[in-house]
Design a protein around this motif. Structure first.
Motif, PDB file in Angstrom:
ATOM      1  N   LEU A 175     -18.421  48.315  56.712  1.00 34.67           N
ATOM      2  CA  LEU A 175     -18.078  47.376  55.643  1.00 34.67           C
ATOM      3  C   LEU A 175     -19.269  46.477  55.392  1.00 34.67           C
ATOM      4  CD1 LEU A 175     -14.500  46.276  56.786  1.00 34.67           C
ATOM      5  CD2 LEU A 175     -15.144  48.157  55.258  1.00 34.67           C
ATOM      6  N   SER A 176     -19.624  46.302  54.127  1.00 32.59           N
ATOM      7  CA  SER A 176     -20.749  45.424  53.798  1.00 32.59           C
ATOM      8  C   SER A 176     -20.395  44.559  52.599  1.00 32.59           C
ATOM      9  CB  SER A 176     -22.021  46.230  53.531  1.00 32.59           C
ATOM     10  OG  SER A 176     -21.828  47.118  52.458  1.00 32.59           O
ATOM     11  N   TYR A 177     -21.027  43.392  52.594  1.00 29.23           N
ATOM     12  CA  TYR A 177     -20.800  42.412  51.542  1.00 29.23           C
ATOM     13  C   TYR A 177     -22.126  41.770  51.205  1.00 29.23           C
ATOM     14  CZ  TYR A 177     -19.074  38.273  49.120  1.00 29.23           C
ATOM     15  OH  TYR A 177     -18.845  37.295  48.186  1.00 29.23           O
ATOM     16  N   ASP A 178     -22.403  41.647  49.923  1.00 25.37           N
ATOM     17  CA  ASP A 178     -23.611  41.011  49.426  1.00 25.37           C
ATOM     18  C   ASP A 178     -23.182  39.877  48.507  1.00 25.37           C
ATOM     19  OD1 ASP A 178     -25.952  40.259  48.127  1.00 25.37           O
ATOM     20  OD2 ASP A 178     -26.547  42.307  47.623  1.00 25.37           O
ATOM     21  N   ALA A 179     -23.570  38.650  48.851  1.00 21.56           N
ATOM     22  CA  ALA A 179     -23.166  37.479  48.058  1.00 21.56           C
ATOM     23  C   ALA A 179     -23.627  37.574  46.610  1.00 21.56           C
ATOM     24  CB  ALA A 179     -23.702  36.205  48.705  1.00 21.56           C
ATOM     25  N   ALA A 180     -24.626  38.409  46.323  1.00 23.02           N
ATOM     26  CA  ALA A 180     -25.089  38.580  44.942  1.00 23.02           C
ATOM     27  C   ALA A 180     -24.062  39.341  44.092  1.00 23.02           C
ATOM     28  CB  ALA A 180     -26.429  39.312  44.919  1.00 23.02           C
ATOM     29  N   VAL A 193     -16.558  44.472  48.225  1.00 23.87           N
ATOM     30  CA  VAL A 193     -16.818  44.895  49.598  1.00 23.87           C
ATOM     31  C   VAL A 193     -17.029  46.400  49.526  1.00 23.87           C
ATOM     32  CG1 VAL A 193     -15.824  45.241  51.896  1.00 23.87           C
ATOM     33  CG2 VAL A 193     -15.496  43.061  50.718  1.00 23.87           C
ATOM     34  N   THR A 194     -18.152  46.868  50.037  1.00 24.25           N
ATOM     35  CA  THR A 194     -18.429  48.298  50.055  1.00 24.25           C
ATOM     36  C   THR A 194     -17.983  48.862  51.399  1.00 24.25           C
ATOM     37  OG1 THR A 194     -20.293  48.052  48.552  1.00 24.25           O
ATOM     38  CG2 THR A 194     -20.217  50.071  49.863  1.00 24.25           C
ATOM     39  N   ALA A 195     -17.228  49.955  51.349  1.00 20.92           N
ATOM     40  CA  ALA A 195     -16.767  50.637  52.555  1.00 20.92           C
ATOM     41  C   ALA A 195     -17.344  52.046  52.562  1.00 20.92           C
ATOM     42  CB  ALA A 195     -15.247  50.688  52.592  1.00 20.92           C
ATOM     43  N   VAL A 196     -18.102  52.355  53.604  1.00 23.99           N
ATOM     44  CA  VAL A 196     -18.658  53.696  53.770  1.00 23.99           C
ATOM     45  C   VAL A 196     -18.022  54.288  55.022  1.00 23.99           C
ATOM     46  CG1 VAL A 196     -20.734  55.069  54.157  1.00 23.99           C
ATOM     47  CG2 VAL A 196     -20.831  53.049  52.670  1.00 23.99           C
ATOM     48  N   PHE A 197     -17.359  55.416  54.861  1.00 21.81           N
ATOM     49  CA  PHE A 197     -16.688  56.079  55.973  1.00 21.81           C
ATOM     50  C   PHE A 197     -17.545  57.256  56.420  1.00 21.81           C
ATOM     51  CE2 PHE A 197     -13.467  54.129  53.276  1.00 21.81           C
ATOM     52  CZ  PHE A 197     -12.826  53.313  54.200  1.00 21.81           C
ATOM     53  N   SER A 198     -17.780  57.329  57.735  1.00 23.78           N
ATOM     54  CA  SER A 198     -18.631  58.399  58.248  1.00 23.78           C
ATOM     55  C   SER A 198     -18.040  58.994  59.527  1.00 23.78           C
ATOM     56  CB  SER A 198     -20.051  57.887  58.516  1.00 23.78           C
ATOM     57  OG  SER A 198     -20.047  56.947  59.572  1.00 23.78           O
ATOM     58  N   HIS A 199     -18.466  60.218  59.807  1.00 21.96           N
ATOM     59  CA  HIS A 199     -18.037  60.921  61.020  1.00 21.96           C
ATOM     60  C   HIS A 199     -19.186  61.800  61.491  1.00 21.96           C
ATOM     61  CE1 HIS A 199     -15.302  62.692  63.879  1.00 21.96           C
ATOM     62  NE2 HIS A 199     -15.549  63.904  63.408  1.00 21.96           N
ATOM     63  N   LEU A 245     -18.522  60.525  54.666  1.00 24.74           N
ATOM     64  CA  LEU A 245     -17.350  61.203  54.119  1.00 24.74           C
ATOM     65  C   LEU A 245     -16.977  60.651  52.747  1.00 24.74           C
ATOM     66  CD1 LEU A 245     -15.159  61.156  57.362  1.00 24.74           C
ATOM     67  CD2 LEU A 245     -16.587  63.032  56.505  1.00 24.74           C
ATOM     68  N   ALA A 246     -17.108  59.342  52.589  1.00 22.77           N
ATOM     69  CA  ALA A 246     -16.737  58.710  51.321  1.00 22.77           C
ATOM     70  C   ALA A 246     -17.338  57.319  51.262  1.00 22.77           C
ATOM     71  CB  ALA A 246     -15.223  58.624  51.183  1.00 22.77           C
ATOM     72  N   ARG A 247     -17.528  56.843  50.048  1.00 20.22           N
ATOM     73  CA  ARG A 247     -18.019  55.491  49.794  1.00 20.22           C
ATOM     74  C   ARG A 247     -17.134  54.908  48.691  1.00 20.22           C
ATOM     75  NH1 ARG A 247     -23.457  53.604  50.318  1.00 20.22           N
ATOM     76  NH2 ARG A 247     -23.842  55.752  50.866  1.00 20.22           N
ATOM     77  N   TRP A 248     -16.564  53.742  48.988  1.00 19.12           N
ATOM     78  CA  TRP A 248     -15.692  53.079  48.028  1.00 19.12           C
ATOM     79  C   TRP A 248     -16.140  51.642  47.871  1.00 19.12           C
ATOM     80  CZ3 TRP A 248     -11.456  55.041  45.361  1.00 19.12           C
ATOM     81  CH2 TRP A 248     -11.088  56.341  45.683  1.00 19.12           C
ATOM     82  N   GLN A 249     -16.010  51.120  46.658  1.00 21.88           N
ATOM     83  CA  GLN A 249     -16.216  49.701  46.423  1.00 21.88           C
ATOM     84  C   GLN A 249     -14.831  49.093  46.225  1.00 21.88           C
ATOM     85  OE1 GLN A 249     -19.189  49.477  43.246  1.00 21.88           O
ATOM     86  NE2 GLN A 249     -20.623  48.850  44.841  1.00 21.88           N
ATOM     87  N   LEU A 250     -14.529  48.117  47.072  1.00 22.28           N
ATOM     88  CA  LEU A 250     -13.217  47.497  47.078  1.00 22.28           C
ATOM     89  C   LEU A 250     -13.310  46.073  46.552  1.00 22.28           C
ATOM     90  CD1 LEU A 250     -12.231  48.637  50.683  1.00 22.28           C
ATOM     91  CD2 LEU A 250     -11.631  49.755  48.519  1.00 22.28           C
TER      92      LEU A 250
END
Length: 141
Positions: free
Chosen positions: A27-32, A37-43, A48-53
């Motif tokens: 999970l990452s967040y950029d004040a700009a 909140v960007t969620a990148v799921f990996s295995h 596996l997927a990248r979503w912007q929430l």
């Protein structure tokens, strides 16, 4: 102050009729870009997927069911093991169905991450930089 927040969580993924299995959620967040909140799921090192929430929706999903489109969130469980259930609907299959995955994250860990983002940009204090957005649109490829 660093305008970024990042965390990596072990979450459980359930895709289709499979049992849950552990994957990483970055999970990452950029004040700009204060609403996202960007969620990148990996295995095993593979994304596996990248979503912007929507950050506000993520916080609301810890308390009550939210979302009616491609992303739906709701709290599940009870007590110490409360989870955030994140349901994602993706591209269509040839048979007319859609890719579907459900991710279960420990609610306390998601909440701790959100608190860090709220320290960077408190809820309600987000700014939309319309001039920057319009400048990006006017720049050609």
């Amino acid at each position: 102050m660093n305008p970024f927040a990042h965390t990596t969580l072990v979450v459980e993924l359930q895709a289709g009729d499979t049992e849950r299995f552990a994957v990483l959620a970055h999970l990452s967040y950029d004040a700009a870009d204060p609403f996202v909140v960007t969620a990148v799921f990996s295995h095993r090192g593979r994304v596996l997927a990248r979503w912007q929430l929507d950050r506000e929706m993520l916080g609301e999903g810890l308390r009550r069911p939210v979302g009616v489109g491609d992303v739906r969130l709701r709290p599940t469980g009870g007590g110490l093991f409360d989870e955030l259930r994140m349901e994602f609907l993706g591209d269509a299959h040839p048979d007319g169905g859609r890719h579907h995955a459900v991710v279960f994250a420990w609610a306390a860990a998601v909440s701790a991450f959100l608190r860090r983002t709220w320290q960077l940009v408190p809820p309600g204090r987000e700014e939309v930089r319309v001039d920057d957005f319009l400048a990006q649109l006017s720049v050609g490829p």
